[in-house]
Design a protein around this motif. Structure first.
Motif, PDB file in Angstrom:
ATOM      1  N   PHE A   1       0.911  -1.104  -0.095  1.00 53.86           N
ATOM      2  CA  PHE A   1      -0.040   0.061  -0.105  1.00 53.86           C
ATOM      3  C   PHE A   1       0.702   1.205   0.109  1.00 53.86           C
ATOM      4  CE2 PHE A   1      -2.380  -3.380   1.998  1.00 53.86           C
ATOM      5  CZ  PHE A   1      -3.764  -3.153   1.317  1.00 53.86           C
ATOM      6  N   GLN A   2       1.048   1.857  -0.933  1.00 53.59           N
ATOM      7  CA  GLN A   2       1.964   2.923  -1.378  1.00 53.59           C
ATOM      8  C   GLN A   2       1.274   4.257  -1.411  1.00 53.59           C
ATOM      9  OE1 GLN A   2       5.612   2.876  -1.498  1.00 53.59           O
ATOM     10  NE2 GLN A   2       5.100   5.041  -1.597  1.00 53.59           N
ATOM     11  N   GLY A   3       1.791   5.272  -0.507  1.00 55.90           N
ATOM     12  CA  GLY A   3       1.343   6.617  -0.609  1.00 55.90           C
ATOM     13  C   GLY A   3       1.823   7.195  -1.998  1.00 55.90           C
ATOM     14  N   LEU A   4       0.951   7.748  -2.825  1.00 60.15           N
ATOM     15  CA  LEU A   4       1.365   8.228  -3.811  1.00 60.15           C
ATOM     16  C   LEU A   4       2.634   9.508  -3.842  1.00 60.15           C
ATOM     17  CD1 LEU A   4      -2.136   8.674  -5.580  1.00 60.15           C
ATOM     18  CD2 LEU A   4      -0.203   7.409  -6.347  1.00 60.15           C
ATOM     19  N   PRO A   5       3.658   9.127  -4.530  1.00 61.92           N
ATOM     20  CA  PRO A   5       4.985  10.047  -4.429  1.00 61.92           C
ATOM     21  C   PRO A   5       4.619  11.051  -5.545  1.00 61.92           C
ATOM     22  CG  PRO A   5       5.764   7.963  -5.289  1.00 61.92           C
ATOM     23  CD  PRO A   5       3.973   7.852  -5.234  1.00 61.92           C
ATOM     24  N   LYS A   6       5.583  11.960  -5.542  1.00 65.18           N
ATOM     25  CA  LYS A   6       5.776  12.891  -6.544  1.00 65.18           C
ATOM     26  C   LYS A   6       6.376  12.285  -7.784  1.00 65.18           C
ATOM     27  CE  LYS A   6       7.579  16.139  -3.866  1.00 65.18           C
ATOM     28  NZ  LYS A   6       8.156  17.189  -3.263  1.00 65.18           N
TER      29      LYS A   6
ATOM     30  N   GLN B   1       0.798  -7.586  -5.223  1.00 65.66           N
ATOM     31  CA  GLN B   1      -0.046  -6.421  -5.581  1.00 65.66           C
ATOM     32  C   GLN B   1       0.260  -5.078  -4.920  1.00 65.66           C
ATOM     33  OE1 GLN B   1      -4.480  -6.032  -4.293  1.00 65.66           O
ATOM     34  NE2 GLN B   1      -4.819  -6.988  -6.378  1.00 65.66           N
ATOM     35  N   ILE B   2       0.045  -3.901  -5.735  1.00 66.01           N
ATOM     36  CA  ILE B   2       0.589  -2.920  -5.464  1.00 66.01           C
ATOM     37  C   ILE B   2      -0.550  -1.788  -5.324  1.00 66.01           C
ATOM     38  CG2 ILE B   2       2.107  -0.755  -5.895  1.00 66.01           C
ATOM     39  CD1 ILE B   2       3.823  -2.947  -7.448  1.00 66.01           C
ATOM     40  N   ILE B   3      -0.926  -1.167  -4.398  1.00 66.92           N
ATOM     41  CA  ILE B   3      -1.954  -0.518  -4.131  1.00 66.92           C
ATOM     42  C   ILE B   3      -1.872   0.993  -3.862  1.00 66.92           C
ATOM     43  CG2 ILE B   3      -4.233  -0.201  -3.064  1.00 66.92           C
ATOM     44  CD1 ILE B   3      -2.639  -3.432  -2.581  1.00 66.92           C
ATOM     45  N   PRO B   4      -2.052   2.024  -5.111  1.00 58.07           N
ATOM     46  CA  PRO B   4      -1.751   3.273  -5.001  1.00 58.07           C
ATOM     47  C   PRO B   4      -2.594   3.904  -3.735  1.00 58.07           C
ATOM     48  CG  PRO B   4      -1.831   2.784  -7.141  1.00 58.07           C
ATOM     49  CD  PRO B   4      -2.348   1.612  -6.481  1.00 58.07           C
TER      50      PRO B   4
ATOM     51  N   GLY C   1       0.138  -7.095   4.470  1.00 57.60           N
ATOM     52  CA  GLY C   1       0.036  -5.807   4.032  1.00 57.60           C
ATOM     53  C   GLY C   1       0.993  -4.876   4.444  1.00 57.60           C
ATOM     54  N   ILE C   2       1.740  -4.047   3.798  1.00 57.45           N
ATOM     55  CA  ILE C   2       2.678  -3.005   3.945  1.00 57.45           C
ATOM     56  C   ILE C   2       2.177  -1.765   3.783  1.00 57.45           C
ATOM     57  CG2 ILE C   2       5.097  -2.366   3.868  1.00 57.45           C
ATOM     58  CD1 ILE C   2       5.949  -5.211   2.963  1.00 57.45           C
TER      59      ILE C   2
END
Length: 248
Positions: free
Chosen positions: A84-89, A107-110, A197-198
């Motif tokens: 679970f990746q916080g949207l970066p710039k 799986q990658i979740i923005p 989950g990370i």
């Protein structure tokens, strides 16, 4: 050896035949300039791999390959890691996706958070997600994955927490949490056949209220050490640690 993905419907094990369609046809024919008889690895995206040889070109829109051997590559981790990746710039998300897929993420979740600067909506989100999934596919081919990890649509943190509530393990690295003893204990308890989950914040990290919400939902705070890591480093660091622990 070149690696391609097809759907299960494109594989006929009785006839020992695989049909390749779509953009890979042009890539095989005009970019790679592959010849009849050349070997290739084909995966169906569900964990089945097939050694094949190029048999023929059917016009400009199909490539036919003959199956020579079904394989179990064993390249997938025994547990499924969800990032679970916080949207970066800028283009950091593309880098994160590429490397996370190489490391074995399932799986990658923005995730959109309070400190997220990038905002995706409508057509912009659709085109970005399509590009992200193409990057995931390319990385899966390069690293010989048996599946193509999905990059989902953007979720709010609340939606992400709800999505992960049935996972066996959830963790959130937090720079203000310094308990390495408990962190090591949490990591030691990770076992095979689990969903993990990370949760990684964007630049600036998670807001304290967001961390509190995650902890209340049963997500464990962990420490990544004494140094402050960038968002594009933090997730990859902890995924690497988990990958190393899970590998046989």
């Amino acid at each position: 050896m070149h690696h391609f993905f097809v759907t299960e419907n494109n594989i006929d094990t009785e006839l020992e035949k695989v049909t390749i369609e779509g953009s890979d046809v042009n890539h095989i024919k005009n970019v790679l300039r592959m010849k009849v008889g050349e070997e290739m690895l084909i995966s169906d995206g569900t964990g089945n791999d097939y050694m094949c040889v190029l048999k023929e070109f059917e016009g400009n829109d199909r490539v036919i390959a003959k199956i020579t051997e079904k394989q179990f590559s064993g390249t997938e981790l025994p547990s499924k890691i969800y990032l679970f990746q916080g949207l970066p710039k800028s283009d950091k998300m593309e880098f994160i996706i590429q490397k996370a897929v190489e490391l074995g993420v399932y799986q990658i979740i923005p995730v959109s958070t309070k400190r997220t600067i990038v905002k995706l909506d409508g057509k912009k989100e659709k085109s970005k997600i399509e590009r992200y999934n193409k990057i995931a596919e390319s990385a899966a081919k390069q690293s010989r994955r048996s599946v193509i990890p999905e990059v989902t649509k953007v979720m709010t943190l609340k939606q992400a927490v709800e999505y992960a509530k049935e996972f066996e393990v959830n963790m959130i690295p937090y720079e203000n949490y310094k308990d390495m003893t408990e962190t090591k204990q949490i990591l030691k308890q990770i076992d095979k056949n689990q969903r993990i989950g990370i949760f990684i914040g964007p630049e600036g990290g998670f807001d304290e209220s967001e961390v509190d919400m995650c902890v209340e939902a049963g997500i464990s705070r962990i420490s990544l050490g004494k140094r402050i890591l960038r968002t594009e480093t933090a997730g990859l660091m902890i995924v690497s640690v988990i990958m190393f622990a899970l590998e046989d």
